[in-house]
Enzyme design. Structure first.
Site, PDB file in Angstrom:
ATOM      1  N   ALA A  70       0.704  -1.150   0.015  1.00 41.14           N
ATOM      2  CA  ALA A  70      -0.003  -0.061   0.021  1.00 41.14           C
ATOM      3  C   ALA A  70       0.831   1.185   0.074  1.00 41.14           C
ATOM      4  CB  ALA A  70      -0.842   0.199   0.943  1.00 41.14           C
ATOM      5  N   GLY A 115       1.058  -5.261   0.564  1.00 41.10           N
ATOM      6  CA  GLY A 115       0.012  -5.266  -0.283  1.00 41.10           C
ATOM      7  C   GLY A 115       0.561  -5.853  -1.569  1.00 41.10           C
ATOM      8  N   GLU A 118       0.299  -9.530  -1.030  1.00 40.80           N
ATOM      9  CA  GLU A 118      -0.968 -10.046  -0.875  1.00 40.80           C
ATOM     10  C   GLU A 118      -1.645 -10.015  -2.203  1.00 40.80           C
ATOM     11  OE1 GLU A 118      -1.611  -6.959   2.054  1.00 40.80           O
ATOM     12  OE2 GLU A 118      -3.093  -8.186   2.939  1.00 40.80           O
ATOM     13  N   GLU A 138       3.505  -5.733   7.828  1.00 41.72           N
ATOM     14  CA  GLU A 138       2.539  -4.549   8.108  1.00 41.72           C
ATOM     15  C   GLU A 138       2.467  -4.311   9.856  1.00 41.72           C
ATOM     16  OE1 GLU A 138       1.846  -6.747   5.680  1.00 41.72           O
ATOM     17  OE2 GLU A 138       0.414  -5.851   4.211  1.00 41.72           O
TER      18      GLU A 138
HETATM   19  N1  CAA Z   1       4.532   3.482   0.039  1.00 34.29           N
HETATM   20  C1  CAA Z   1       4.928   4.622  -0.644  1.00 34.29           C
HETATM   21  N2  CAA Z   1       6.223   4.877  -1.038  1.00 34.29           N
HETATM   22  C2  CAA Z   1       7.164   3.744  -1.197  1.00 34.29           C
HETATM   23  C3  CAA Z   1       6.791   2.724  -0.603  1.00 34.29           C
HETATM   24  C4  CAA Z   1       5.244   2.384  -0.184  1.00 34.29           C
HETATM   25  N3  CAA Z   1       5.120   1.521   0.469  1.00 34.29           N
HETATM   26  N4  CAA Z   1       7.890   1.781  -0.396  1.00 34.29           N
HETATM   27  C5  CAA Z   1       8.871   2.574  -0.975  1.00 34.29           C
HETATM   28  N5  CAA Z   1       8.395   3.915  -1.413  1.00 34.29           N
HETATM   29  C6  CAA Z   1       9.129   4.765  -2.138  1.00 34.29           C
HETATM   30  C7  CAA Z   1       9.900   5.259  -1.073  1.00 34.29           C
HETATM   31  O1  CAA Z   1       9.501   6.498  -0.213  1.00 34.29           O
HETATM   32  C8  CAA Z   1      11.080   5.962  -2.154  1.00 34.29           C
HETATM   33  O2  CAA Z   1      10.439   7.348  -2.632  1.00 34.29           O
HETATM   34  P1  CAA Z   1      11.398   8.620  -2.458  1.00 34.29           P
HETATM   35  O3  CAA Z   1      12.546   8.302  -3.422  1.00 34.29           O
HETATM   36  O4  CAA Z   1      10.426   9.458  -3.065  1.00 34.29           O
HETATM   37  O5  CAA Z   1      11.839   8.740  -1.022  1.00 34.29           O
HETATM   38  C9  CAA Z   1      11.276   5.113  -3.226  1.00 34.29           C
HETATM   39  O6  CAA Z   1       9.933   4.437  -2.918  1.00 34.29           O
HETATM   40  C10 CAA Z   1      12.373   4.014  -3.078  1.00 34.29           C
HETATM   41  O7  CAA Z   1      12.260   3.535  -1.860  1.00 34.29           O
HETATM   42  P2  CAA Z   1      13.461   3.511  -0.897  1.00 34.29           P
HETATM   43  O8  CAA Z   1      14.193   4.685  -0.994  1.00 34.29           O
HETATM   44  O9  CAA Z   1      12.855   3.063   0.516  1.00 34.29           O
HETATM   45  O10 CAA Z   1      14.173   2.141  -1.582  1.00 34.29           O
HETATM   46  P3  CAA Z   1      15.375   1.208  -0.739  1.00 34.29           P
HETATM   47  O11 CAA Z   1      15.762   0.177  -1.664  1.00 34.29           O
HETATM   48  O12 CAA Z   1      16.265   1.756   0.319  1.00 34.29           O
HETATM   49  O13 CAA Z   1      14.359   0.299   0.124  1.00 34.29           O
HETATM   50  C11 CAA Z   1      12.138  -1.097   0.738  1.00 34.29           C
HETATM   51  C12 CAA Z   1      13.117  -0.443  -0.318  1.00 34.29           C
HETATM   52  C13 CAA Z   1      12.730  -1.916   1.799  1.00 34.29           C
HETATM   53  C14 CAA Z   1      11.079  -1.627   0.007  1.00 34.29           C
HETATM   54  C15 CAA Z   1      11.576   0.096   1.502  1.00 34.29           C
HETATM   55  O14 CAA Z   1      11.190   1.221   0.525  1.00 34.29           O
HETATM   56  C16 CAA Z   1      10.458  -0.218   2.349  1.00 34.29           C
HETATM   57  O15 CAA Z   1      10.442  -0.813   3.441  1.00 34.29           O
HETATM   58  N6  CAA Z   1       9.235   0.428   1.951  1.00 34.29           N
HETATM   59  C17 CAA Z   1       7.937  -0.032   2.709  1.00 34.29           C
HETATM   60  C18 CAA Z   1       7.438  -1.381   2.393  1.00 34.29           C
HETATM   61  C19 CAA Z   1       6.439  -1.709   3.282  1.00 34.29           C
HETATM   62  O16 CAA Z   1       6.433  -1.547   4.550  1.00 34.29           O
HETATM   63  N7  CAA Z   1       5.131  -2.248   2.636  1.00 34.29           N
HETATM   64  C20 CAA Z   1       3.993  -2.299   3.431  1.00 34.29           C
HETATM   65  C21 CAA Z   1       3.017  -1.387   3.330  1.00 34.29           C
HETATM   66  S1  CAA Z   1       1.555  -1.477   3.999  1.00 34.29           S
HETATM   67  C22 CAA Z   1       0.305  -2.586   3.278  1.00 34.29           C
HETATM   68  O17 CAA Z   1       0.607  -2.787   2.157  1.00 34.29           O
HETATM   69  C23 CAA Z   1      -0.808  -2.612   4.018  1.00 34.29           C
HETATM   70  C24 CAA Z   1      -2.036  -3.670   3.474  1.00 34.29           C
HETATM   71  O18 CAA Z   1      -1.980  -4.950   3.734  1.00 34.29           O
HETATM   72  C25 CAA Z   1      -2.916  -3.084   2.727  1.00 34.29           C
END
Ligand code: CAA
Length: 264
Positions: A70, A115, A118, A138
């Site tokens: 998400a 997601g 998922e 999550e």
């Molecule tokens: N939402 C929005 N933007 C996201 C994102 C997310 N879930 N994950 C990554 N991005 C964005 C980052 O903010 C970044 O954007 P900017 O350059 O504008 O800052 C870009 O994508 C690249 O990400 P990173 O710089 O963080 O890249 P990385 O290689 O250092 O790390 C990663 C990669 C480990 C995947 C890290 O981005 C991360 O942990 N992301 C979050 C993942 C997460 O927690 N997902 C679960 C979401 S909750 C969900 O999905 C709930 C549900 O069940 C519905």
């Protein structure tokens, strides 16, 4: 469909372009799902569903992620009611994929989180590139996998491993995912697309009504007793017995030639 690309492709088994290739295309946000991506993916699925030539669908991601889940930035800007609607929209989309009348393959090319995982769980087949990370982090954010993850994961890999994955939020390597049956194949990234196409081609070569009905029967196992499941199999077998495709399949087998299925 700005955040999704849609293409038709043929395969080594067919000159007809019978595979739909859907690519999540928000690489700068690691293909995170915002309301627009949900709507664009639905539109791409509409296209694949309505096109009678299409027999199987491959979903993959542009860039270094399949999907990071998400869109956390978008979520912080939504009201409580909008978050509820967003959550429902994701659930409906993934239920649609699970019961989609054509097989759907997740070709997991990179980060597959929340997601994103998922989405893959709603697909029929998951194959992964060797360098991916996959998981449901999550709870580390204060959420749960609410797009069907807490419901589908135990069913696919067993309650014990599902609890470990969801409650610890640990990300798995592709090899670990293969070991527990979360994905069924791991290949080098540069072979992922061709491996997905190969599987899609094999499915596309089969009788399409039988594929759709096999999917329906498999999906029913989650909520049916064996007696109810057998009754459904009986109903489906009877339906398939009326199809031209079954006659063609048996005739082709006896004539030692390749069957040509029309989906009738
Ligand atoms: N939402 C929005 N933007 C996201 C994102 C997310 N879930 N994950 C990554 N991005 C964005 C980052 O903010 C970044 O954007 P900017 O350059 O504008 O800052 C870009 O994508 C690249 O990400 P990173 O710089 O963080 O890249 P990385 O290689 O250092 O790390 C990663 C990669 C480990 C995947 C890290 O981005 C991360 O942990 N992301 C979050 C993942 C997460 O927690 N997902 C679960 C979401 S909750 C969900 O999905 C709930 C549900 O069940 C519905």
């Amino acid at each position: 469909m700005a955040s999704v690309t849609y293409a038709k492709e043929g395969t080594f088994l067919s000159t007809t372009q019978n595979i739909a290739k859907i690519t999540l295309n928000r690489p700068d946000a690691l293909n995170a799902f915002n309301p627009e991506l949900i709507s664009d993916l639905n539109a791409a699925l509409d296209q694949a569903e309505q096109d009678n030539e299409i027999r199987a669908v491959i979903i993959s991601g542009e860039g270094k992620a399949f999907s990071a889940g998400a869109d956390l930035k978008a979520m912080t800007e939504l009201s409580r009611e909008e978050v509820q609607n967003f959550t429902k929209a994701g659930q409906e989309l993934f239920r649609r994929i699970e019961s989609f009348p054509k097989a759907v393959i997740a070709a997991i090319n990179g980060y597959c989180l929340g997601g994103g995982t998922e989405l893959s769980l709603a697909c029929d087949i998951r194959i992964a590139a060797s360098e991916i990370k996959i998981g449901l982090p999550e709870v580390s954010l204060g959420l749960i996998p609410a797009w069907g993850g807490s419901q589908r994961l135990p069913y696919l890999i067993g309650m014990s491993k599902a609890r470990e994955m969801i409650l610890t939020g640990t990300l798995l390597t592709s090899e670990e995912a293969l070991e527990i049956g979360l994905v069924s194949k791991v290949v080098p990234l540069d072979e992922l697309a061709s491996t997905a196409s190969f599987l899609a081609a094999k499915i596309a070569d089969n009788a399409p009504i039988a594929v759709a009905e096999a999917k329906r029967s498999l999906n029913a196992t989650r909520h049916m007793t064996i007696e109810e499941g057998n009754a459904l199999e009986l109903e489906i077998a009877d339906k398939l017995a009326q199809t031209e495709d079954l006659r063609e399949g048996i005739t082709a087998m006896r004539e030692k030639r390749k069957a040509v299925f029309k989906g009738k």
